[in-house]
Design a protein around this motif. Structure first.
Motif, short mmCIF file in Angstrom:
data_model
loop_
_atom_site.label_atom_id
_atom_site.label_comp_id
_atom_site.label_asym_id
_atom_site.label_seq_id
_atom_site.Cartn_x
_atom_site.Cartn_y
_atom_site.Cartn_z
N THR A 81 0.83 -1.21 0.00
CA THR A 81 0.00 0.00 0.00
C THR A 81 0.86 1.25 0.00
OG1 THR A 81 -1.78 -1.17 1.17
CG2 THR A 81 -1.81 1.25 1.24
N TYR A 85 1.01 4.05 -2.94
CA TYR A 85 0.82 5.48 -2.66
C TYR A 85 1.93 6.29 -3.31
CZ TYR A 85 1.26 9.83 -0.02
OH TYR A 85 1.40 11.14 0.32
N MET A 88 1.48 6.37 -7.05
CA MET A 88 0.36 7.23 -7.45
C MET A 88 0.78 8.70 -7.46
SD MET A 88 -3.16 8.03 -5.40
CE MET A 88 -2.21 9.11 -4.30
N VAL A 137 -4.46 12.98 -1.11
CA VAL A 137 -3.08 12.58 -0.82
C VAL A 137 -2.78 12.84 0.67
CG1 VAL A 137 -0.67 13.20 -1.23
CG2 VAL A 137 -2.20 12.83 -3.16
N ILE A 140 -4.62 10.13 2.78
CA ILE A 140 -3.95 8.83 2.73
C ILE A 140 -2.67 8.87 3.55
CG2 ILE A 140 -2.78 7.15 1.25
CD1 ILE A 140 -4.72 7.93 -0.98
N MET A 171 -7.36 5.71 -4.24
CA MET A 171 -6.23 5.83 -5.17
C MET A 171 -6.70 5.61 -6.60
SD MET A 171 -2.99 3.89 -3.44
CE MET A 171 -2.46 4.17 -1.76
#
Length: 200
Positions: A81, A85, A88, A137, A140, A171
Motif C-alpha cells: 500500500t 501510494y 500514485m 493525498v 492517505i 487511489m
C-alpha cells in the motif's frame, strides 16, 4: 501492487527505468512528502526488497504480488500500500501542471463519474480536481503515518483490510482522472507504457 488474475509480464517496453522516468518528467507544481520510512521494521524493509526484486524480472504481476511463504500477510499488504501510494503520487506529478482548477473544475472520470469530497461531519461537495487530489493525498498520508493503522511493530487493527480497501479505492480515482482527463499529456510525454504498468 494488488492486481487481478490477468497474467502479463511486468517488464515495460520503455527503455528508461520506471521511477527515473517519472522523476524526470513530473511537473513542478505538485510536490508531496512521501511517508517517512518506519524505523525498526526490518520485516517490511525486507518485503519491499523482495517485491522490487520480483518486479525487476520476468515474473508476472500475479506472481509478484503473492505474499512470500512464511511472511505475515498484513505486513505484505502494508508495504504494498505504501509503495502504491508513492507510485500514485509520481504518476499524478507528471500531469499536475495541466491539472488546474480551470482545466479540471471538478474531480471527474467521464460524464458519469464525478467524485465528491467530504470532510468529517460535512456534506460531500464538488472540488476542482487538483484540490480534491491534494486533500486525498493528505488523507492517505495521515492513514499511513497512523501507528494504530500501520504499526511499525505490534499487531495490525482487526479491520485493517477494510481500511486498505477504502484507501485503494480512493487511489483508483486519481488514476481514473488521469486516464480520462490527461491521457493526451501522458501520451505526449511517452509515459503511457509507464502509467499502464503502475496502474496494473
Amino acid at each position: 501492487p494488488l492486481v487481478g488474475p490477468r497474467r502479463r509480464s511486468h517488464r515495460t517496453p520503455a527503455t528508461m527505468p520506471l521511477f527515473d522516468f517519472f522523476e524526470k518528467n513530473k511537473t513542478a507544481k505538485f510536490s508531496f512528502q512521501k511517508p517517512a520510512k518506519r524505523q525498526g521494521n526490518d520485516t517490511r524493509a525486507t518485503l519491499q526488497k523482495t517485491l522490487k526484486a520480483s518486479l525487476g524480472t520476468n515474473v508476472t504481476f500475479a506472481e509478484a504480488v503473492k505474499c512470500p511463504p512464511g511472511e505475515d500477510l498484513n505486513e505484505w499488504l502494508a508495504m504494498n500500500t505504501i509503495e502504491l501510494y508513492n507510485t500514485m503520487v509520481l504518476c499524478y506529478g507528471i500531469v499536475s501542471e495541466h491539472c488546474t482548477a480551470e482545466n479540471c473544475p471538478a474531480m471527474t472520470a467521464g460524464p458519469k463519474a464525478t467524485y465528491f469530497w467530504a470532510d468529517k461531519g460535512e456534506k460531500p461537495k464538488s472540488l476542482p480536481a487538483p484540490e480534491y487530489i491534494n486533500n486525498l493525498v493528505g488523507w492517505i498520508s495521515e492513514q499511513l503515518d497512523d501507528e494504530k493503522i500501520f504499526p511499525a511493530v505490534g499487531a495490525f487493527p482487526k479491520n485493517f483490510k477494510e481500511i486498505l480497501k477504502k484507501i485503494l479505492s480512493r487511489m483508483f480515482r486519481v488514476y481514473a482522472h488521469v486516464y480520462h482527463s490527461h491521457w493526451s499529456v501522458v501520451k505526449s510525454l511517452g509515459a503511457d507504457a509507464h502509467l499502464n504498468t503502475c496502474f496494473k
